[in-house]
Design a protein around this motif. Structure first.
Motif, PDB file in Angstrom:
ATOM      1  N   SER A  97       0.819  -1.213   0.000  1.00 33.44           N
ATOM      2  CA  SER A  97       0.000   0.000   0.000  1.00 33.44           C
ATOM      3  C   SER A  97       0.854   1.264   0.000  1.00 33.44           C
ATOM      4  N   ARG A  98       2.061   1.155   0.516  1.00 34.85           N
ATOM      5  CA  ARG A  98       2.943   2.340   0.540  1.00 34.85           C
ATOM      6  C   ARG A  98       3.206   2.840  -0.873  1.00 34.85           C
ATOM      7  N   ALA A  99       3.441   1.905  -1.804  1.00 32.91           N
ATOM      8  CA  ALA A  99       3.674   2.296  -3.194  1.00 32.91           C
ATOM      9  C   ALA A  99       2.440   2.954  -3.791  1.00 32.91           C
ATOM     10  N   ALA A 100       1.259   2.448  -3.427  1.00 36.98           N
ATOM     11  CA  ALA A 100       0.012   3.022  -3.933  1.00 36.98           C
ATOM     12  C   ALA A 100      -0.182   4.449  -3.427  1.00 36.98           C
ATOM     13  N   LEU A 101       0.153   4.692  -2.173  1.00 36.30           N
ATOM     14  CA  LEU A 101       0.001   6.035  -1.626  1.00 36.30           C
ATOM     15  C   LEU A 101       0.962   7.002  -2.308  1.00 36.30           C
ATOM     16  N   LEU A 109     -11.170   8.012  -9.556  1.00 35.75           N
ATOM     17  CA  LEU A 109     -10.218   6.901  -9.603  1.00 35.75           C
ATOM     18  C   LEU A 109     -10.036   6.319  -8.207  1.00 35.75           C
ATOM     19  N   LEU A 110      -9.939   4.982  -8.137  1.00 42.08           N
ATOM     20  CA  LEU A 110      -9.587   4.277  -6.903  1.00 42.08           C
ATOM     21  C   LEU A 110      -8.202   3.663  -7.088  1.00 42.08           C
ATOM     22  N   VAL A 111      -7.312   3.928  -6.149  1.00 43.87           N
ATOM     23  CA  VAL A 111      -5.941   3.419  -6.224  1.00 43.87           C
ATOM     24  C   VAL A 111      -5.708   2.451  -5.071  1.00 43.87           C
ATOM     25  N   VAL A 112      -5.131   1.299  -5.380  1.00 42.42           N
ATOM     26  CA  VAL A 112      -4.839   0.282  -4.363  1.00 42.42           C
ATOM     27  C   VAL A 112      -3.485  -0.351  -4.656  1.00 42.42           C
ATOM     28  N   PRO A 172       1.948  -7.229 -14.382  1.00 38.72           N
ATOM     29  CA  PRO A 172       3.347  -7.121 -14.795  1.00 38.72           C
ATOM     30  C   PRO A 172       3.929  -5.739 -14.533  1.00 38.72           C
ATOM     31  N   CYS A 173       3.059  -4.754 -14.346  1.00 45.82           N
ATOM     32  CA  CYS A 173       3.439  -3.386 -14.014  1.00 45.82           C
ATOM     33  C   CYS A 173       2.196  -2.745 -13.405  1.00 45.82           C
ATOM     34  N   PRO A 229     -12.814   3.333 -12.196  1.00 48.07           N
ATOM     35  CA  PRO A 229     -11.588   2.687 -12.658  1.00 48.07           C
ATOM     36  C   PRO A 229     -10.672   2.451 -11.461  1.00 48.07           C
ATOM     37  N   VAL A 230      -9.972   1.331 -11.477  1.00 50.23           N
ATOM     38  CA  VAL A 230      -9.086   0.979 -10.365  1.00 50.23           C
ATOM     39  C   VAL A 230      -7.650   0.917 -10.880  1.00 50.23           C
ATOM     40  N   LEU A 231      -6.763   1.602 -10.180  1.00 50.14           N
ATOM     41  CA  LEU A 231      -5.335   1.566 -10.494  1.00 50.14           C
ATOM     42  C   LEU A 231      -4.633   0.724  -9.447  1.00 50.14           C
ATOM     43  N   LEU A 232      -4.081  -0.417  -9.877  1.00 56.23           N
ATOM     44  CA  LEU A 232      -3.295  -1.261  -8.983  1.00 56.23           C
ATOM     45  C   LEU A 232      -1.824  -0.901  -9.157  1.00 56.23           C
ATOM     46  N   VAL A 233      -1.210  -0.494  -8.061  1.00 54.15           N
ATOM     47  CA  VAL A 233       0.162  -0.013  -8.117  1.00 54.15           C
ATOM     48  C   VAL A 233       1.118  -1.122  -7.689  1.00 54.15           C
ATOM     49  N   VAL A 234       2.066  -1.400  -8.570  1.00 54.34           N
ATOM     50  CA  VAL A 234       3.037  -2.467  -8.328  1.00 54.34           C
ATOM     51  C   VAL A 234       4.390  -1.906  -7.919  1.00 54.34           C
ATOM     52  N   ARG A 235       4.790  -0.850  -8.581  1.00 52.25           N
ATOM     53  CA  ARG A 235       6.157  -0.368  -8.440  1.00 52.25           C
ATOM     54  C   ARG A 235       6.231   0.916  -7.615  1.00 52.25           C
ATOM     55  N   ASP A 236       7.305   1.026  -6.836  1.00 56.19           N
ATOM     56  CA  ASP A 236       7.596   2.284  -6.150  1.00 56.19           C
ATOM     57  C   ASP A 236       8.112   3.273  -7.188  1.00 56.19           C
TER      58      ASP A 236
END
Length: 259
Positions: free
Chosen positions: A14-18, A97-100, A252-253, A127-134
């Motif tokens: 979740s830190r990367a998402a924030l 937008l929802l980010v997780v 994958p990203c 729309p949902v943004l899934l964050v993988v990378r810092d």
């Protein structure tokens, strides 16, 4: 884009998402609502202490990520069921937008039931943004899936809002020997869809959507993948298609899924 919601469970995922949410909100001039849900099954006094600690930690994280930039934001720490509380906030907000963050993988449980992130993507009207990378910089290279649907067009429009200055690659996966039909159908769909300006023509690949994503990700340095939610009618509201579910489980990203 005027308003963004980010859900945090205070994990590294979740830190990367924030961080990504703060970057987007600052660059787009959007309001940011940070949501954390304390487990309602905790004893009342314990839950209240955890709630207070979470508010403090999230405030410090936002301050660190803002790096002196002015940020219109609100921190909401609630007590209850995470999915229910997040869905309620989404339903009652005017967010865009929802980010997780990505879900915590559990080898056995992931095989027999829907993951939390799949549930959020499936049930969200946003729309949902899934964050993988810092990453603190803007998105640089976007890969967009083209399936000739209105949902797909919506995904591309939202991704363009998020990454207006990025380099773009589009792809359309089609059955073997149907290249001409695919190009003709794309031309018709493009003419009827309100697509962002200056998008490139898609790469037409004779393979499955899953294989196309795998092959293109190996060849290019993409930091955002945008797709539609590929749904179908079924018992209940709807279910995610297998392609989308597999990406939500193992993106994958960073992954943008539009409903």
């Amino acid at each position: 884009m005027k308003s963004i919601i980010v859900a945090s469970d205070l994990s590294n995922r979740s830190r990367a998402a924030l961080t990504r949410s703060v970057t987007l909100a600052a660059s787009l001039g959007a309001r940011l609502q940070i949501v954390h849900v304390v487990d309602g099954a905790m004893p009342t006094e314990t839950a209240a202490k955890v709630k207070q600690d979470a508010e403090t930690e999230l405030s410090e994280q936002v301050k660190d990520d803002a790096k002196g930039r002015i940020l219109d934001h609100k921190i909401s720490v609630l007590i209850g069921d995470p999915i229910e509380e997040i869905n309620a906030i989404v339903q009652n907000s005017d967010a865009d937008l929802l980010v997780v963050g990505i879900h915590r993988r559990r080898v056995f449980m992931d095989q027999i039931r829907e993951t939390t992130m799949e549930h959020l993507v499936r049930s969200s009207r946003l729309p949902v943004l899934l964050v993988v990378r810092d990453a603190e910089q803007d998105y640089a290279h976007v890969l967009g899936g083209v399936d000739l649907s209105s949902i797909c067009a919506g995904a591309l429009r939202k991704a363009y809002q998020i990454a207006p200055n990025a380099k773009w690659t589009l792809f359309h996966a089609h059955e073997v020997s149907f290249r001409q039909e695919a190009e003709r159908d794309y031309a018709t769909w493009k003419a009827l869809s309100d697509l962002p300006p200056n998008l490139p023509a898609p790469v037409f690949v004779e393979t499955s959507a899953s294989d196309a994503v795998h092959d293109l990700m190996e060849k290019g340095d993409y930091d955002l993948l945008a797709i539609g939610a590929y749904t179908r009618s079924n018992i209940g509201r709807y279910v995610l298609g297998g392609f989308t579910s597999s990406l939500v489980r193992r993106p994958p990203c960073d992954l943008l899924v539009a409903p």
